[in-house]
Design a protein around this motif. Structure first.
Motif, PDB file in Angstrom:
ATOM      1  N   VAL A  20      37.044  60.732  35.161  1.00  0.00           N
ATOM      2  CA  VAL A  20      37.747  61.016  36.414  1.00  0.00           C
ATOM      3  C   VAL A  20      38.609  62.257  36.217  1.00  0.00           C
ATOM      4  CG1 VAL A  20      39.195  60.052  38.243  1.00  0.00           C
ATOM      5  CG2 VAL A  20      37.824  58.526  36.802  1.00  0.00           C
ATOM      6  N   VAL A  21      38.500  63.198  37.145  1.00  0.00           N
ATOM      7  CA  VAL A  21      39.220  64.456  36.987  1.00  0.00           C
ATOM      8  C   VAL A  21      39.985  64.802  38.259  1.00  0.00           C
ATOM      9  CG1 VAL A  21      37.238  65.847  37.736  1.00  0.00           C
ATOM     10  CG2 VAL A  21      39.005  66.895  36.310  1.00  0.00           C
ATOM     11  N   ASP A  22      41.122  65.441  38.075  1.00  0.00           N
ATOM     12  CA  ASP A  22      41.844  66.023  39.208  1.00  0.00           C
ATOM     13  C   ASP A  22      42.451  67.340  38.749  1.00  0.00           C
ATOM     14  OD1 ASP A  22      43.124  65.526  42.047  1.00  0.00           O
ATOM     15  OD2 ASP A  22      44.728  66.322  40.784  1.00  0.00           O
ATOM     16  N   VAL A  23      42.357  68.346  39.614  1.00  0.00           N
ATOM     17  CA  VAL A  23      43.002  69.630  39.321  1.00  0.00           C
ATOM     18  C   VAL A  23      43.947  69.990  40.465  1.00  0.00           C
ATOM     19  CG1 VAL A  23      41.097  70.485  37.921  1.00  0.00           C
ATOM     20  CG2 VAL A  23      41.116  70.995  40.360  1.00  0.00           C
ATOM     21  N   GLU A  24      45.074  70.548  40.092  1.00  0.00           N
ATOM     22  CA  GLU A  24      45.971  71.181  41.059  1.00  0.00           C
ATOM     23  C   GLU A  24      45.761  72.684  40.921  1.00  0.00           C
ATOM     24  OE1 GLU A  24      47.434  69.326  43.214  1.00  0.00           O
ATOM     25  OE2 GLU A  24      46.853  67.493  42.137  1.00  0.00           O
ATOM     26  N   THR A  25      45.909  73.414  42.015  1.00  0.00           N
ATOM     27  CA  THR A  25      45.474  74.806  42.037  1.00  0.00           C
ATOM     28  C   THR A  25      46.439  75.698  42.815  1.00  0.00           C
ATOM     29  OG1 THR A  25      44.194  74.599  44.081  1.00  0.00           O
ATOM     30  CG2 THR A  25      43.091  73.951  42.041  1.00  0.00           C
ATOM     31  N   THR A  26      46.175  77.003  42.760  1.00  0.00           N
ATOM     32  CA  THR A  26      46.985  77.967  43.514  1.00  0.00           C
ATOM     33  C   THR A  26      46.488  78.152  44.941  1.00  0.00           C
ATOM     34  OG1 THR A  26      45.620  79.833  42.780  1.00  0.00           O
ATOM     35  CG2 THR A  26      47.537  79.254  41.408  1.00  0.00           C
ATOM     36  N   GLY A  27      45.352  77.523  45.282  1.00  0.00           N
ATOM     37  CA  GLY A  27      44.793  77.692  46.625  1.00  0.00           C
ATOM     38  C   GLY A  27      43.575  76.823  46.823  1.00  0.00           C
ATOM     39  N   ARG A  28      42.734  77.204  47.782  1.00  0.00           N
ATOM     40  CA  ARG A  28      41.621  76.355  48.210  1.00  0.00           C
ATOM     41  C   ARG A  28      40.270  76.709  47.608  1.00  0.00           C
ATOM     42  NH1 ARG A  28      41.410  77.069  54.440  1.00  0.00           N
ATOM     43  NH2 ARG A  28      39.602  75.700  54.148  1.00  0.00           N
ATOM     44  N   SER A  39      43.985  66.904  34.826  1.00  0.00           N
ATOM     45  CA  SER A  39      44.056  65.609  34.154  1.00  0.00           C
ATOM     46  C   SER A  39      42.657  65.005  34.132  1.00  0.00           C
ATOM     47  CB  SER A  39      45.027  64.666  34.870  1.00  0.00           C
ATOM     48  OG  SER A  39      45.187  63.463  34.132  1.00  0.00           O
ATOM     49  N   VAL A  40      42.284  64.447  33.007  1.00  0.00           N
ATOM     50  CA  VAL A  40      40.977  63.794  32.851  1.00  0.00           C
ATOM     51  C   VAL A  40      41.198  62.400  32.282  1.00  0.00           C
ATOM     52  CG1 VAL A  40      38.794  63.829  31.597  1.00  0.00           C
ATOM     53  CG2 VAL A  40      39.692  65.943  32.593  1.00  0.00           C
ATOM     54  N   ALA A 166      48.287  66.040  39.046  1.00  0.00           N
ATOM     55  CA  ALA A 166      46.978  65.707  38.495  1.00  0.00           C
ATOM     56  C   ALA A 166      46.935  64.335  37.820  1.00  0.00           C
ATOM     57  CB  ALA A 166      46.543  66.796  37.520  1.00  0.00           C
ATOM     58  N   GLU A 167      47.956  64.000  37.051  1.00  0.00           N
ATOM     59  CA  GLU A 167      47.936  62.720  36.333  1.00  0.00           C
ATOM     60  C   GLU A 167      47.940  61.541  37.303  1.00  0.00           C
ATOM     61  OE1 GLU A 167      49.768  61.810  32.255  1.00  0.00           O
ATOM     62  OE2 GLU A 167      51.308  61.131  33.689  1.00  0.00           O
ATOM     63  N   ALA A 168      48.816  61.591  38.308  1.00  0.00           N
ATOM     64  CA  ALA A 168      48.910  60.503  39.277  1.00  0.00           C
ATOM     65  C   ALA A 168      47.656  60.401  40.132  1.00  0.00           C
ATOM     66  CB  ALA A 168      50.140  60.706  40.171  1.00  0.00           C
TER      67      ALA A 168
END
Length: 265
Positions: A20-28, A39-40, A166-168
């Protein structure tokens, strides 16, 4: 896929390990914007969570104020972090294992592919090894007003941290996948197919299931008395149909052999 095919597909996925992965980013947009946090989480229904790893990433560019407001990730936080070239290689082996899973996977996957491409380490996973929990929630929770991750966290009362970190979000995505896939494994076919039938699908998907153009698909559904609802405004609105109603129309279609016989007669 038809409902019966989806049932087989998700039951197969439920028995495999998930990454399971989530990324936070500077845009779309992955091709122009950058990752600021990743976070993975590795887990399976059989064994639960095995490992989770999270890192801030220096995007080597400014974070727009509107993004800071949403995520809470400030420029100072990432300026002191390591860049993607130092962080992302250590995640690659994890991301290539199990079923790649995310809430709105298309978004996270686009960023991962773009970032690894910049590092000359192409990243790609076959469709059969991907799970989008937005799509799964649309199938299993059709009547909720929203399937956004923050809404689902509140709905299920998941005990995770602040959304848009990302972690949450990775933990919330795992808890959602665990809950829905467990239901798919344990519920009867009849109960699940009844739930699947309530899913709202857009005209383009309905037409694909019918095997025709969107224009023809709309005409055929209208002729069959299938009701629709419009989502969005003006020219950007999309017609939506209940999956079950579309599949009932499909069930009444003549088979290719029947059509051949009719043409010959």
């Amino acid at each position: 896929m038809l409902s019966t095919e989806l049932l087989v597909h998700y039951r197969q996925i439920a028995q495999k390990p998930l990454v399971v992965v989530d990324v936070e980013t500077t845009g779309r947009f992955g091709w122009q914007d950058r990752i600021t946090e990743i976070s993975v989480l590795q887990a399976s229904l059989a064994d639960g969570i095995q490992h989770q790893q999270t890192d801030l990433i220096n995007p080597l560019t400014d974070i727009p104020p509107r993004i800071v407001q949403v995520t809470g990730i400030t420029q100072d936080m990432v300026d002191s972090a390591s860049p993607a070239a130092d962080i992302l290689p250590k995640y690659l082996s994890q991301l290539n294992q199990g079923i790649l899973t995310a809430h709105n996977l298309e978004f996270d996957y686009a960023f991962l592919k773009a970032e690894y491409s910049r590092l000359d380490a192409p990243f790609a996973r076959p469709d059969s090894e991907q799970l989008c929990t937005v799509e799964l929630a649309r199938l299993m929770l059709a009547d909720l007003p929203s399937r956004s991750l923050p809404h689902l966290v509140r709905y299920f009362k998941f005990n995770v941290g602040k959304s848009h970190r990302a972690e949450a979000d990775t933990m919330a995505c795992w808890l959602l996948a665990e809950r829905l896939l467990t239901e798919i494994l344990n519920e009867s076919d009849d109960i699940l197919l009844t739930r699947f039938a309530r899913q709202w699908i857009p005209l383009r998907i309905a037409a694909k299931l019918l095997g025709c153009s969107q224009t023809e698909g709309r005409s055929r559904l209208e002729a069959a008395g299938v009701s629709s609802r419009a989502v969005g405004k003006g020219t950007s609105s999309t017609l939506m149909y209940r999956r079950g109603a579309v599949e009932r129309v499909i069930a009444t279609q003549p088979s290719s052999s029947q059509l051949s016989l009719e043409l010959q007669s």
